[in-house]
Design a protein around this motif. Structure first.
Motif, PDB file in Angstrom:
ATOM      1  N   ASP A 144      51.634  41.360  43.019  1.00 16.19           N
ATOM      2  CA  ASP A 144      50.861  42.495  42.511  1.00 16.19           C
ATOM      3  C   ASP A 144      49.575  42.025  41.832  1.00 16.19           C
ATOM      4  OD1 ASP A 144      50.365  45.208  42.150  1.00 16.19           O
ATOM      5  OD2 ASP A 144      51.303  45.249  40.168  1.00 16.19           O
ATOM      6  N   VAL A 145      48.923  41.052  42.448  1.00 15.74           N
ATOM      7  CA  VAL A 145      47.665  40.488  41.951  1.00 15.74           C
ATOM      8  C   VAL A 145      46.639  40.572  43.070  1.00 15.74           C
ATOM      9  CG1 VAL A 145      46.492  38.391  41.192  1.00 15.74           C
ATOM     10  CG2 VAL A 145      48.765  38.933  40.310  1.00 15.74           C
ATOM     11  N   ALA A 146      45.547  41.298  42.826  1.00 13.42           N
ATOM     12  CA  ALA A 146      44.501  41.468  43.842  1.00 13.42           C
ATOM     13  C   ALA A 146      43.376  40.474  43.575  1.00 13.42           C
ATOM     14  CB  ALA A 146      43.980  42.895  43.832  1.00 13.42           C
ATOM     15  N   LEU A 147      43.486  39.291  44.148  1.00 13.34           N
ATOM     16  CA  LEU A 147      42.456  38.270  43.958  1.00 13.34           C
ATOM     17  C   LEU A 147      41.171  38.679  44.681  1.00 13.34           C
ATOM     18  CD1 LEU A 147      44.535  34.989  44.473  1.00 13.34           C
ATOM     19  CD2 LEU A 147      43.847  36.045  42.316  1.00 13.34           C
ATOM     20  N   PRO A 148      40.012  38.271  44.153  1.00 12.19           N
ATOM     21  CA  PRO A 148      38.739  38.622  44.800  1.00 12.19           C
ATOM     22  C   PRO A 148      38.562  37.904  46.132  1.00 12.19           C
ATOM     23  CG  PRO A 148      38.375  37.069  43.017  1.00 12.19           C
ATOM     24  CD  PRO A 148      39.815  37.496  42.927  1.00 12.19           C
ATOM     25  N   LYS A 149      37.647  38.401  46.929  1.00 13.56           N
ATOM     26  CA  LYS A 149      37.392  37.855  48.259  1.00 13.56           C
ATOM     27  C   LYS A 149      36.982  36.389  48.203  1.00 13.56           C
ATOM     28  CE  LYS A 149      34.927  38.974  52.548  1.00 13.56           C
ATOM     29  NZ  LYS A 149      33.945  39.878  53.183  1.00 13.56           N
ATOM     30  N   ASP A 150      36.363  35.990  47.088  1.00 15.55           N
ATOM     31  CA  ASP A 150      35.970  34.583  46.932  1.00 15.55           C
ATOM     32  C   ASP A 150      37.155  33.654  47.178  1.00 15.55           C
ATOM     33  OD1 ASP A 150      33.097  34.586  45.233  1.00 15.55           O
ATOM     34  OD2 ASP A 150      34.327  36.373  44.992  1.00 15.55           O
ATOM     35  N   GLU A 151      38.343  34.086  46.760  1.00 13.70           N
ATOM     36  CA  GLU A 151      39.528  33.241  46.901  1.00 13.70           C
ATOM     37  C   GLU A 151      39.926  33.060  48.365  1.00 13.70           C
ATOM     38  OE1 GLU A 151      41.281  31.312  45.016  1.00 13.70           O
ATOM     39  OE2 GLU A 151      40.053  31.712  43.260  1.00 13.70           O
ATOM     40  N   ALA A 152      39.622  34.043  49.199  1.00 14.56           N
ATOM     41  CA  ALA A 152      39.898  33.875  50.632  1.00 14.56           C
ATOM     42  C   ALA A 152      39.094  32.704  51.171  1.00 14.56           C
ATOM     43  CB  ALA A 152      39.557  35.157  51.390  1.00 14.56           C
ATOM     44  N   GLY A 153      37.867  32.552  50.658  1.00 16.24           N
ATOM     45  CA  GLY A 153      37.027  31.437  51.061  1.00 16.24           C
ATOM     46  C   GLY A 153      37.571  30.101  50.582  1.00 16.24           C
ATOM     47  N   PHE A 154      38.022  30.060  49.333  1.00 16.75           N
ATOM     48  CA  PHE A 154      38.586  28.821  48.799  1.00 16.75           C
ATOM     49  C   PHE A 154      39.837  28.405  49.588  1.00 16.75           C
ATOM     50  CE2 PHE A 154      36.540  30.126  44.625  1.00 16.75           C
ATOM     51  CZ  PHE A 154      35.553  29.146  44.677  1.00 16.75           C
ATOM     52  N   ILE A 155      40.677  29.372  49.885  1.00 13.84           N
ATOM     53  CA  ILE A 155      41.890  29.087  50.652  1.00 13.84           C
ATOM     54  C   ILE A 155      41.533  28.620  52.061  1.00 13.84           C
ATOM     55  CG2 ILE A 155      43.935  30.156  51.713  1.00 13.84           C
ATOM     56  CD1 ILE A 155      44.132  31.899  49.162  1.00 13.84           C
TER      57      ILE A 155
END
Length: 278
Positions: A144-155
């Motif tokens: 239940d944590v909505a990480l920002p799109k930036d994290e998709a890039g880091f991953i």
């Protein structure tokens, strides 16, 4: 299946066919000790490493991070293997779990990090970025944590690195040379050697590999970061910041490469972690 060593309620080490393995199962090692038997049918994850160094990193990480994060990390990695169709370096098990756990913890503490390469990652690594977006979706479903799109890039970058680790990277010699030069500056700045077996050293080397790759290709971060945040980091981590400035001067003189403020900020953070925990 006989237990050799219990790390926590969910993780233990066994020896099978002359090889140590890390075996996991939710809560199955509660009240268990070395020498006890465990029902093999209850084990749902097994990790076997090709090197003692990586195996030790597995032990360090998996004994500290809650099982739920490891479980979700494996689900994402399995999805990536299907989606990307490439062999991934086994250290992705460490990288992704560690990053995901740290990102969620920071987010809950009200800290988010802007990804200056987000646009480039999405453009040049679309399949890896899709895996990153899938990971964010699964994280939100499970925690239940909505990480920002930036994290998709880091991953996504962790999966790019896992693919490059198989030897597909260009200019590997030059990149290695840059990494060695930067590490020498750090060693001489602090007059010390670092524990190359530590997780923190490995994290720094991962960051340094990408830094060296950008330098060789003459691609730098766009200066779109928060200058106030960087000024705060310089004030808080004075010794690490001074070392970063030496690196910036060296790169400018030797490679005609200008480190942006944002790039210096990230480098300072990683150096601080290295010198205090590595």
């Amino acid at each position: 299946m006989e237990i050799k060593r219990v790390l926590n309620n969910n993780v233990a080490i066994i020896e099978s066919e002359g090889q140590e393995k890390i075996v996991m199962g939710k809560g199955i090692y509660f009240s268990k000790h070395a020498g006890d038997e465990i029902d093999e049918s209850k084990v749902n994850k097994t990790f076997v490493s090709s090197t003692p160094k990586t195996f030790d990193m597995y032990i360090h990480l998996f004994s500290e991070i809650p099982y739920e994060y490891i479980d979700l990390s494996q689900e994402i990695i399995n999805y990536a293997k299907t989606t990307l169709g490439n062999k991934l370096d086994e250290k992705i098990n460490i990288d992704l779990t560690d990053h995901m756990y740290g990102s969620i913890k920071r987010f809950k503490d009200g800290i988010t990090v802007k990804n200056a390469l987000l646009w480039d990652i999405e453009k040049f690594y679309p399949y890896e970025f899709e895996v990153g977006e899938y990971a964010l979706k699964k994280i939100e479903e499970k925690f239940d944590v909505a990480l920002p799109k930036d994290e998709a890039g880091f991953i996504a970058l962790h999966f790019v690195n896992a693919e490059l680790s198989e030897g597909n990277i260009e200019n590997i010699y030059d990149i290695t040379k840059v990494m060695q030069e930067v590490m020498n500056i750090i060693k001489y700045s602090f007059h010390r050697e670092f524990n190359t077996e530590s997780v923190y050293y490995y994290r720094f080397m991962t960051h340094l590999r990408f830094f060296a790759q950008r330098l060789i290709k003459k691609k730098t971060f766009d200066d779109t970061g928060d200058q106030d945040l960087y000024d705060l980091i310089k004030l808080k981590y004075k010794e690490a910041s001074a070392c970063t400035e030496k690196i910036a001067v060296y790169c400018k003189k030797t490679y005609k490469y200008d480190l942006s403020s944002e790039e210096q900020m990230y480098l300072t953070i990683h150096i601080e972690r290295l010198i205090t925990k590595g």
